[in-house]
Design a protein around this motif. Structure first.
Motif, short mmCIF file in Angstrom:
data_model
loop_
_atom_site.label_atom_id
_atom_site.label_comp_id
_atom_site.label_asym_id
_atom_site.label_seq_id
_atom_site.Cartn_x
_atom_site.Cartn_y
_atom_site.Cartn_z
N GLU A 1 0.83 -1.19 0.00
CA GLU A 1 0.00 0.00 0.00
C GLU A 1 0.86 1.24 0.00
N SER A 2 0.30 2.30 -0.51
CA SER A 2 0.99 3.57 -0.49
C SER A 2 -0.05 4.68 -0.55
N GLY A 3 0.40 5.89 -0.29
CA GLY A 3 -0.46 7.04 -0.41
C GLY A 3 -0.88 7.66 0.89
N GLY A 4 -0.62 7.02 2.02
CA GLY A 4 -0.97 7.62 3.28
C GLY A 4 -0.22 8.92 3.51
N LEU B 1 -14.60 -11.17 5.35
CA LEU B 1 -13.62 -11.67 4.40
C LEU B 1 -12.62 -12.59 5.11
N ASP B 2 -12.01 -13.45 4.34
CA ASP B 2 -10.93 -14.31 4.82
C ASP B 2 -9.77 -14.13 3.84
N PRO B 3 -9.06 -13.00 3.95
CA PRO B 3 -8.08 -12.66 2.92
C PRO B 3 -6.92 -13.63 2.83
N ASP B 4 -6.46 -13.78 1.60
CA ASP B 4 -5.26 -14.57 1.35
C ASP B 4 -4.00 -13.71 1.50
N TYR B 5 -4.15 -12.42 1.26
CA TYR B 5 -3.04 -11.49 1.34
C TYR B 5 -3.48 -10.22 2.07
N TRP B 6 -2.54 -9.65 2.81
CA TRP B 6 -2.76 -8.38 3.50
C TRP B 6 -1.64 -7.41 3.11
N GLY B 7 -2.01 -6.15 2.96
CA GLY B 7 -1.00 -5.13 2.84
C GLY B 7 -0.44 -4.78 4.21
N GLN B 8 0.60 -3.98 4.21
CA GLN B 8 1.30 -3.65 5.44
C GLN B 8 0.65 -2.48 6.19
N GLY B 9 -0.26 -1.80 5.53
CA GLY B 9 -0.92 -0.66 6.15
C GLY B 9 -0.24 0.65 5.79
#
Length: 123
Positions: free
Chosen positions: A4-7, A108-116
């Motif tokens: 993720e980006s943009g924060g 949801l039961d995500p397979d992948y997560w972003g780092q935040g």
């Protein structure tokens, strides 16, 4: 993986767009959920976009964010976006994207997560 980006730190009323880029898999094969966790609070689901093959990329938002937040995808870039308008101090949180191999649904039961990525809205 998801990155993720943009924060950023923004003023009340300003817009911001977060990006969620995938590597190693095709993002459009997955539903993309967006979550946020405010200081001292539990992480909450705020929006989801289905894959193009599943329900043609339909988007879902929690009622409190409808009209201010918009989801989209750019399949050429293998990325998804969360556009946030008229940001308020209560939108301050760490925002996460997550990829789920099924369709958008309440849990949801995500397979992948972003780092935040941190979004801070100053008053």
């Amino acid at each position: 993986q998801l990155v993720e980006s943009g924060g950023d730190l923004v003023q009340t009323g300003e817009p911001l767009t977060l990006s969620c880029a995938a590597s190693g898999f095709t993002l459009d094969d997955y539903a993309i959920g967006w979550f946020r966790q405010a200081p001292g609070k539990e992480r909450e689901a705020i929006a989801c976009i289905d894959s193009s093959a599943s329900n043609r990329g339909t988007t879902y938002y929690v009622d409190s964010l409808k009209g201010r937040f918009t989801l989209s995808r750019d399949n050429a870039k293998n990325a998804a976006y969360l556009q946030m308008n008229n940001l308020q101090p209560e939108d301050t949180a760490v925002y996460y994207c997550a990829a789920d191999s099924w369709y958008c649904r309440p849990r949801l039961d995500p397979d992948y997560w972003g780092q935040g990525t941190q979004v801070t809205v100053s008053s």
